[in-house]
Enzyme design. Structure first.
Site, PDB file in Angstrom:
ATOM      1  N   PRO A   4      53.570  35.143  36.745  1.00 13.90           N
ATOM      2  CA  PRO A   4      53.017  33.633  36.249  1.00 13.90           C
ATOM      3  C   PRO A   4      51.573  33.716  36.360  1.00 13.90           C
ATOM      4  O   PRO A   4      50.996  32.645  35.575  1.00 13.90           O
ATOM      5  CB  PRO A   4      53.352  33.095  37.725  1.00 13.90           C
ATOM      6  CG  PRO A   4      54.798  33.911  38.344  1.00 13.90           C
ATOM      7  CD  PRO A   4      54.352  35.196  37.727  1.00 13.90           C
ATOM      8  N   TYR A   5      50.722  34.414  36.973  1.00 12.56           N
ATOM      9  CA  TYR A   5      49.313  34.450  36.987  1.00 12.56           C
ATOM     10  C   TYR A   5      48.896  34.592  35.261  1.00 12.56           C
ATOM     11  O   TYR A   5      48.091  33.769  34.772  1.00 12.56           O
ATOM     12  CB  TYR A   5      48.657  35.532  37.734  1.00 12.56           C
ATOM     13  CG  TYR A   5      47.334  35.745  37.298  1.00 12.56           C
ATOM     14  CD1 TYR A   5      46.351  34.982  38.118  1.00 12.56           C
ATOM     15  CD2 TYR A   5      46.491  36.821  36.715  1.00 12.56           C
ATOM     16  CE1 TYR A   5      44.934  35.185  37.857  1.00 12.56           C
ATOM     17  CE2 TYR A   5      45.532  36.755  36.456  1.00 12.56           C
ATOM     18  CZ  TYR A   5      44.502  36.011  36.940  1.00 12.56           C
ATOM     19  OH  TYR A   5      43.040  36.201  36.902  1.00 12.56           O
TER      20      TYR A   5
END
Length: 191
Positions: A4-5
């Site tokens: 997700p980062y």
């Protein structure tokens, strides 16, 4: 993106490209790798959110540093990451701003800010321990979910387009992180 980062960073780049199309915004996206070290002793990274400050914190409390995962398909079994000195990162920002201010056309907007070389978690932990003069073995634990075996930045594009390259190596990063840690009056010394 593998997590997700990374996904949020890509979405940011898409948004900048949309702004360019809509309003002619000139932009450059700098993809940082593992930023570490200190530019000056009074500007050290005191948050224990990244590997080097985490190791320094544990050592200053008399605890063994932790290594998560020793069975990766890498030479020493630990994850490999590209570490970039915070001063090199600052210079990369200036190079991008100078390029944009100089009217350079941005056919390529996104640049990896890394060294193109990887260091294993075990190597980093060993260098940090050595910098303190302590004799302590790291604690080896199971892998953390989501950690890829290797992440190394290809810095060819930033060198070619912006004329930038990293000047500092892992030894510089660890030395500057350690001296800034020691200079912080709120930190416990190493015994």
């Amino acid at each position: 993106p593998i997590n997700p980062y990374g996904e949020t960073k890509l979405i940011g780049e898409w948004m900048m490209a949309d702004c360019e199309r809509a309003w002619g915004l000139r932009w450059a996206g700098l993809r940082y790798f593992n930023v570490a070290g200190s530019g000056w002793d009074d500007l050290g990274d005191m948050a224990t959110l990244n590997l080097i400050p985490m190791v320094l914190d544990r050592l200053s409390r008399g605890q063994a540093p932790k290594i998560f995962g020793t069975d990766y398909p890498t030479p020493d079994g630990t994850c490999i990451r590209d570490y970039i000195h915070v001063r090199d990162l600052a210079v990369a920002h200036i190079a991008a701003l100078d390029y944009l201010a100089g009217g350079g056309t941005m056919a390529e907007h996104v640049f990896n800010v890394g060294t193109g070389r990887g260091s294993s978690v075990r190597e980093v932990v060993s260098k940090v321990i050595a910098s303190t003069g302590l004799n302590i073995e790291p604690e080896e634990l199971d892998r953390r979910a989501g950690d890829p075996p290797q992440l190394i930045g290809d810095a060819e594009r930033i060198g070619r387009v912006l004329g930038w390259k990293a000047d500092h190596d892992l030894d510089d990063i660890v030395t500057s992180a350690f001296t800034s840690w020691q200079a912080d009056p709120n930190r416990k010394s190493f015994d």
